[in-house]
Write an enzyme that holds these catalytic residues in place. Sequence first.
Site, short mmCIF file in Angstrom:
data_model
loop_
_atom_site.label_atom_id
_atom_site.label_comp_id
_atom_site.label_asym_id
_atom_site.label_seq_id
_atom_site.Cartn_x
_atom_site.Cartn_y
_atom_site.Cartn_z
N ASN A 27 0.76 -1.24 -0.07
CA ASN A 27 -0.13 0.13 -0.06
C ASN A 27 0.89 1.33 0.06
OD1 ASN A 27 0.92 -0.09 2.49
ND2 ASN A 27 -1.02 -0.10 3.71
N ASP A 29 3.14 2.69 1.80
CA ASP A 29 3.58 3.23 3.14
C ASP A 29 5.17 3.06 3.68
OD1 ASP A 29 3.48 0.65 4.06
OD2 ASP A 29 2.04 1.09 5.79
N ASP A 33 4.11 -5.71 4.14
CA ASP A 33 2.90 -6.08 4.87
C ASP A 33 2.35 -7.55 4.60
OD1 ASP A 33 1.55 -5.44 2.34
OD2 ASP A 33 1.71 -3.55 3.03
N ASP A 102 6.76 -16.74 14.46
CA ASP A 102 7.64 -16.52 15.62
C ASP A 102 7.14 -16.66 16.92
OD1 ASP A 102 10.19 -15.53 16.34
OD2 ASP A 102 10.49 -14.81 14.69
N ASP A 202 11.91 -17.91 19.94
CA ASP A 202 12.89 -16.89 20.27
C ASP A 202 13.70 -16.90 21.37
OD1 ASP A 202 13.93 -14.21 19.01
OD2 ASP A 202 13.10 -13.54 21.14
N GLU A 255 15.43 -21.00 18.59
CA GLU A 255 16.78 -20.31 18.71
C GLU A 255 17.37 -20.31 19.94
OE1 GLU A 255 18.29 -15.47 17.81
OE2 GLU A 255 16.67 -16.11 19.33
N HIS A 324 17.79 -12.56 10.35
CA HIS A 324 17.59 -11.14 10.27
C HIS A 324 18.38 -10.50 11.23
CE1 HIS A 324 15.49 -12.87 13.36
NE2 HIS A 324 15.35 -11.74 14.00
N ASP A 325 19.37 -11.20 11.94
CA ASP A 325 20.18 -10.61 12.96
C ASP A 325 21.73 -10.83 12.27
OD1 ASP A 325 18.12 -10.60 14.91
OD2 ASP A 325 18.66 -12.62 15.56
O1 TEU Z 1 17.76 -12.68 18.86
C1 TEU Z 1 18.45 -13.33 19.94
C2 TEU Z 1 19.84 -12.38 20.06
O2 TEU Z 1 20.17 -12.20 21.29
C3 TEU Z 1 20.72 -12.21 18.88
O3 TEU Z 1 21.00 -10.86 18.77
C4 TEU Z 1 21.97 -13.09 18.98
O4 TEU Z 1 22.69 -12.44 20.21
C5 TEU Z 1 22.71 -13.02 17.96
O5 TEU Z 1 22.05 -13.30 16.84
C6 TEU Z 1 23.87 -13.94 18.26
O6 TEU Z 1 25.01 -13.76 17.68
C7 TEU Z 1 16.47 -12.78 18.94
C8 TEU Z 1 15.79 -12.18 17.66
O7 TEU Z 1 16.12 -13.01 16.39
C9 TEU Z 1 16.12 -10.88 17.63
O8 TEU Z 1 15.65 -10.14 16.55
C10 TEU Z 1 15.69 -10.11 18.83
O9 TEU Z 1 15.98 -8.81 18.86
C11 TEU Z 1 16.06 -10.84 20.13
O10 TEU Z 1 15.96 -12.15 20.27
C12 TEU Z 1 15.10 -10.19 21.19
O11 TEU Z 1 13.90 -10.71 21.07
CA CA Z 2 2.45 -1.28 3.84
#
Ligand code: TEU
Ligand code: CA
Length: 543
Positions: A27, A29, A33, A102, A202, A255, A324-325
């Site tokens: 959309n 923004d 989404d 998640d 998580d 995780e 994503h980390d």
């Molecule tokens: O991540 C856990 C987390 O602590 C990671 O940053 C981790 O330390 C790193 O990847 C290891 O090298 C999870 C989620 O994936 C993250 O996006 C969140 O920010 C975090 O938990 C808190 O919910």
């Molecule tokens: Ca959007």
Amino acid sequence: METKLQKNWWRSAVVYQIYPRSFCDSNGDGIGDIPGIVSKLPYLKELGVDVIWLSPVYASPNCDNGYDISDYRAIHPDFGTMEDMDQLIREAGRMGIRILMDLVINHTSDRHEWFQKALANDPVYRDYYIFREGKADGSLPNNWGSFFAGDVWESAGDGTYYLHLFAPGQPDLNWHNPRVYEEVCDILRFWLDKGIAGFRCDVINVLYKNTLEDGKKQLALTGKEHYLSTDGTHDILQRLRRDVFSKYDCFTVGETVLVDTKTAMKLCGSNRGELDMVFGFEHMEADQIGVKWFKTPYHPKRLIDALDRWQREMEWNANYLENHDQPRSVSRFGDVCGYHKESAKMLCGLNLSLRGTPYIYEGEEIGMTNGDFSGLSEIQDVESHNVYKMMCDLHFPASVRDKLLLQTTRDNARTPMQWTDEKYAGFSEGEPWLKVNANHTWINVETQERDPDSILAFYRKMIAFRKNSDALKWGDYRKFPSVSGVYVFRRRTRLECLVIYANLTPHRKKAPIFLGTCLFGNYPEEGREEGWLRPYEFRILQK
Ligand code: TEU
Ligand code: CA
């Protein structure tokens, strides 16, 4: 030879992780989404994936982009409505794709109703979280360090403090309280009743804190010995499985931070009745020391050794090179300048030939690279801002701060998905929430769909190859000796025997004996030099 484990559907599935803010905006923004995801289901179907892991789409004030949940049964309006979510589950299901949600239950958002009531001193909800007085000398209740740098205590405004292992907007739940357990079971059932595939859990191995005593002083994460993979956490995981997960056709992937294979086996071994598999981090340490914010030069040997150890010592793995980390794998373990295509394809081949369930992160299938940020002002990630502040407090020179920031920021993986070469990469009509990488003009889906030799084409072929190969799905694993930087291993069932060669370096490498027919690879057979692997070459041979 073949796996002795049950051949559950989720073991042979290929999982694709979507970071919803950055995948597709319907959309204009600037925020990805759920309707955007629905519009890309045909693309995912063609790629060949079976499961979509959705990073959080729940209601959240976004202090940590959705990993701070304020209502587990509501969708954040940025992402759409619950009707959109139901539609996604339905339409994906029609295509044979299931949704993995998640699950963030170590902490909630500070805006969650439970926490608001706790702050208002409601005795029931107060005990959902961990509140403590400071020490007699006026200092904080303990000396623990946060995952996001700094301490773990935030003032509750009434002279007490509450515990947060992550950001202050993410208060930790009190897993000593049976009510918390019951609440979470209800949330799980709410989602499982919608027909989802299960949960990515998580930081699931930090739930149960044994004590709040001071921890042994350390460079980072002081206090961790009091909460990492405790018996209390094992007990919770066993109960969750018994009371909830076992009643559904679903799976869980944990995780699990800071675990070695021994602990990981306790968390997901088939005899344990806890999780189905876990994400390890040891192979992510191939270019860092201790804490992930401090980078060291990357050595392929460290990556190979960690992968090999997990392959040998685990019954089953959750294989991944990106999420994503983490920074982008091609920027980290490949070569974006000299061998972008070759190295991205090799990493694909490697990730999809190891034993375990493979996970692909959005954009990995086109070789997306780290973001091209100029500095802190272009970065949103809460962790990066905290770490930057810590580096300032420690008087790191500006050049070092910036270098570490740009190498490690989680925003590297969060830039908008590159669909086309247009202004906003076909991600959105409006300005995206995070800067689009300038290289979208040549790294994008549209261009690669036209090119049979593209990274995307290779991913499609590799996924199809894996689907058709019992050896890759179920076979045993054995590593062969090789020259440094070259990973050679066998995957074998009674009827099929494959040998995988992956050159993780930008150099020509003498290869151990080649016997058998090459079934698959990232270089053409023409011009092959007998007995040599080309830079970043990947091959699958049939014996
Ligand atoms: O991540 C856990 C987390 O602590 C990671 O940053 C981790 O330390 C790193 O990847 C290891 O090298 C999870 C989620 O994936 C993250 O996006 C969140 O920010 C975090 O938990 C808190 O919910
Ligand atoms: Ca959007």
